[in-house]
Design an enzyme around this catalytic site. Structure first.
Site, PDB file in Angstrom:
ATOM      1  N   ARG A  46     -63.104  54.711 -87.850  1.00 19.13           N
ATOM      2  CA  ARG A  46     -62.526  55.898 -87.057  1.00 19.13           C
ATOM      3  C   ARG A  46     -61.963  56.819 -88.048  1.00 19.13           C
ATOM      4  O   ARG A  46     -62.003  57.909 -87.732  1.00 19.13           O
ATOM      5  CB  ARG A  46     -61.440  55.228 -86.344  1.00 19.13           C
ATOM      6  N   TYR A  98     -63.990  77.013 -68.600  1.00 16.39           N
ATOM      7  CA  TYR A  98     -64.856  75.667 -68.303  1.00 16.39           C
ATOM      8  C   TYR A  98     -63.600  74.586 -67.240  1.00 16.39           C
ATOM      9  O   TYR A  98     -62.563  74.643 -67.818  1.00 16.39           O
ATOM     10  CB  TYR A  98     -64.989  74.996 -69.466  1.00 16.39           C
ATOM     11  N   ASP A 170     -63.599  78.918 -77.833  1.00 20.66           N
ATOM     12  CA  ASP A 170     -64.559  77.773 -77.576  1.00 20.66           C
ATOM     13  C   ASP A 170     -66.068  78.661 -77.653  1.00 20.66           C
ATOM     14  O   ASP A 170     -66.238  79.729 -76.746  1.00 20.66           O
ATOM     15  CB  ASP A 170     -64.434  77.335 -75.974  1.00 20.66           C
ATOM     16  N   LYS A 195     -74.042  70.503 -75.555  1.00 17.69           N
ATOM     17  CA  LYS A 195     -74.637  71.589 -75.349  1.00 17.69           C
ATOM     18  C   LYS A 195     -75.836  71.952 -76.262  1.00 17.69           C
ATOM     19  O   LYS A 195     -76.590  71.076 -76.758  1.00 17.69           O
ATOM     20  CB  LYS A 195     -73.739  72.576 -74.682  1.00 17.69           C
TER      21      LYS A 195
HETATM   22  C1  LIG Z   1     -69.197  71.431 -71.613  1.00 20.87           C
HETATM   23  C2  LIG Z   1     -68.049  72.365 -72.169  1.00 20.87           C
HETATM   24  C3  LIG Z   1     -66.839  71.864 -72.549  1.00 20.87           C
HETATM   25  C4  LIG Z   1     -66.346  70.365 -72.391  1.00 20.87           C
HETATM   26  O1  LIG Z   1     -67.309  69.591 -73.432  1.00 20.87           O
HETATM   27  P1  LIG Z   1     -67.748  68.110 -73.000  1.00 20.87           P
HETATM   28  O2  LIG Z   1     -68.792  67.696 -74.213  1.00 20.87           O
HETATM   29  O3  LIG Z   1     -68.327  67.943 -71.863  1.00 20.87           O
HETATM   30  O4  LIG Z   1     -66.531  67.411 -73.065  1.00 20.87           O
HETATM   31  C5  LIG Z   1     -66.043  72.780 -72.940  1.00 20.87           C
HETATM   32  N1  LIG Z   1     -66.371  73.915 -72.869  1.00 20.87           N
HETATM   33  C6  LIG Z   1     -67.410  74.465 -72.411  1.00 20.87           C
HETATM   34  C7  LIG Z   1     -67.587  76.198 -72.311  1.00 20.87           C
HETATM   35  C8  LIG Z   1     -68.392  73.616 -71.957  1.00 20.87           C
HETATM   36  O5  LIG Z   1     -69.463  74.213 -71.425  1.00 20.87           O
END
Ligand SMILES: *Cc1c(COP(=O)(O)O)cnc(C)c1O
Length: 380
Positions: A46, A98, A170, A195
């Site tokens: 962890r 998001y 982000d 992603k």
């Molecule tokens: C998918 C996504 C998230 C969240 O990420 P997870 O891996 O699904 O928890 C946050 N911000 C954006 C822009 C996203 O596309």
């Protein structure tokens, strides 16, 4: 080192024990100590794991940062950032956000006494009234999801500095290939590595990258104390994904441009939201801060036709109707009923997420097959 070289080698070295070129999957929870406290830098997974550590260094390298931290999901990474704050603190965030980020802010953290303001960040000159001495964090998503608005990161950094608070970006939609927010004054970069970084729709993971040592120390403490870490197998998959990030992104951008132009010219399509168009309201900002325009876009059908949009997403054959984005395969989604269902309809429509809005994540398939597929699905 240039980007393509950093994607493959940045922060990495051959395995010291065997010379293995690829970082091994250290599938272990614990590590032998020769006497109490005498170990090789790893005590418990962890706290630290060599495969995760390699990925964290590689991510820092491609985002031009000093520190990387990986989490079990993008939302777990956001969760760690908000845990830097105390009750009474305030956050100013983009309103076009998001859905899961909106949910964790309003349904998890508001009840711990943190206040969130959601606003249009296309012009920071009008936002001073939202900031006060309790404001601790500015949270920006750019390009935004799903409206593909572009927020000027340098202007956001100036605003954060003026109000003495942190700027978090982000960077999921752009990926480090298209933009590096730390270079523009951001304090924390966040990714849903699920992603583009992973890139193959086979893993869920999140990451934070930053430069400030003190802030990194606090986030390491939260990562270890809250414990939302990712496993070694998932770390391996994302490390492998990043090695082709630059190649995939080039194709995502090429295909994205062709798909956006095709949709723009189609009679059933009303408006296409893609930052590469010169009439996109923030095109000049996109040109300034991004290296290309990416493969994400949204469009509405004429007369805001919900049925037409629904038929389109049900009739595609190469595109797949699914949540998520950034994988090699092309996906389509219907934000109002899928990714953004957690946001009330009234709030949603204020930011342009109409019932006829369709979002595309254009993949790296052959472009002719993608265009043929869109044409047949729009006919129906
Ligand atoms: C998918 C996504 C998230 C969240 O990420 P997870 O891996 O699904 O928890 C946050 N911000 C954006 C822009 C996203 O596309």
């Amino acid at each position: 080192m240039k980007f393509g070289t950093k994607a493959i080698h940045g922060g990495l070295s051959h395995d010291a024990a065997t010379g293995a070129i690829m970082t091994p999957i250290y599938q272990t929870s614990t590590y032998a100590q020769s006497e109490p406290g005498a170990h090789k830098g790893y005590e418990y997974s962890r706290t630290q794991n060599p495969t995760r550590h390699a990925l964290e260094k590689n991510l820092a390298s491609i985002e031009n940062g000093k520190h990387g931290l990986c989490f079990g999901s993008g939302l777990a990474a956001i969760d760690a950032v908000i845990k830097l704050l105390n009750p009474g603190d305030e956050v100013i965030s983009t309103s076009d956000l998001y859905g899961g980020t909106y949910r964790i802010y309003t349904q998890i953290f508001e009840k711990y006494g943190i206040k969130f303001h959601f606003t249009d960040m296309s012009n920071f000159d009008n936002l001073d009234h939202l900031a006060n001495e309790n404001t601790k964090l500015i949270w920006v998503e750019t390009p935004t999801n799903p409206m593909l608005n572009i927020i000027d990161i340098e202007a956001a950094a100036a605003f954060a500095k003026k109000h003495n608070c942190l700027l978090g970006v982000d960077n999921t939609f752009a990926s480090p290939y298209l933009q590096n927010p730390l270079d523009m004054g951001a304090d924390i970069v966040m990714h849903s590595a699920t992603k583009y970084l992973g890139g193959h729709s086979d893993v869920v993971m999140g990451a934070l990258i930053l430069n400030n040592d003190g802030l990194a120390e606090q986030l390491y403490f939260i990562q270890n104390s809250s414990g939302a870490v990712c496993g070694p197998m998932d770390s391996f998959l994302v490390l492998r994904g990043i090695k082709t990030l630059h190649l995939r992104m080039q194709r995502h951008c090429e295909n994205g441009k062709k798909v956006a132009e095709f949709l723009q010219a189609h009679p059933v399509v009303d408006k296409v939201y893609w930052p590469g168009f010169s009439d996109h309201p923030n095109h000049y900002v996109a040109k300034k801060q991004m290296r290309d325009f990416g493969g994400m876009m949204s469009f509405t059908t004429v007369d805001d036709n919900f049925e037409k949009a629904k038929r389109f997403v049900s009739n595609v054959k190469v595109f797949v109707l699914a949540e998520s984005l950034g994988g090699v395969e092309s996906l389509c989604g219907h934000p109002a009923s899928m990714t953004h269902a957690a946001i009330p309809k009234e709030e949603r429509e204020k930011t342009g997420v109409k019932d006829s809005l369709v979002r595309l994540s254009v993949g790296v398939e052959n472009i002719d097959d993608l265009l043929d597929d869109l044409a047949q699905a729009l006919e129906v």
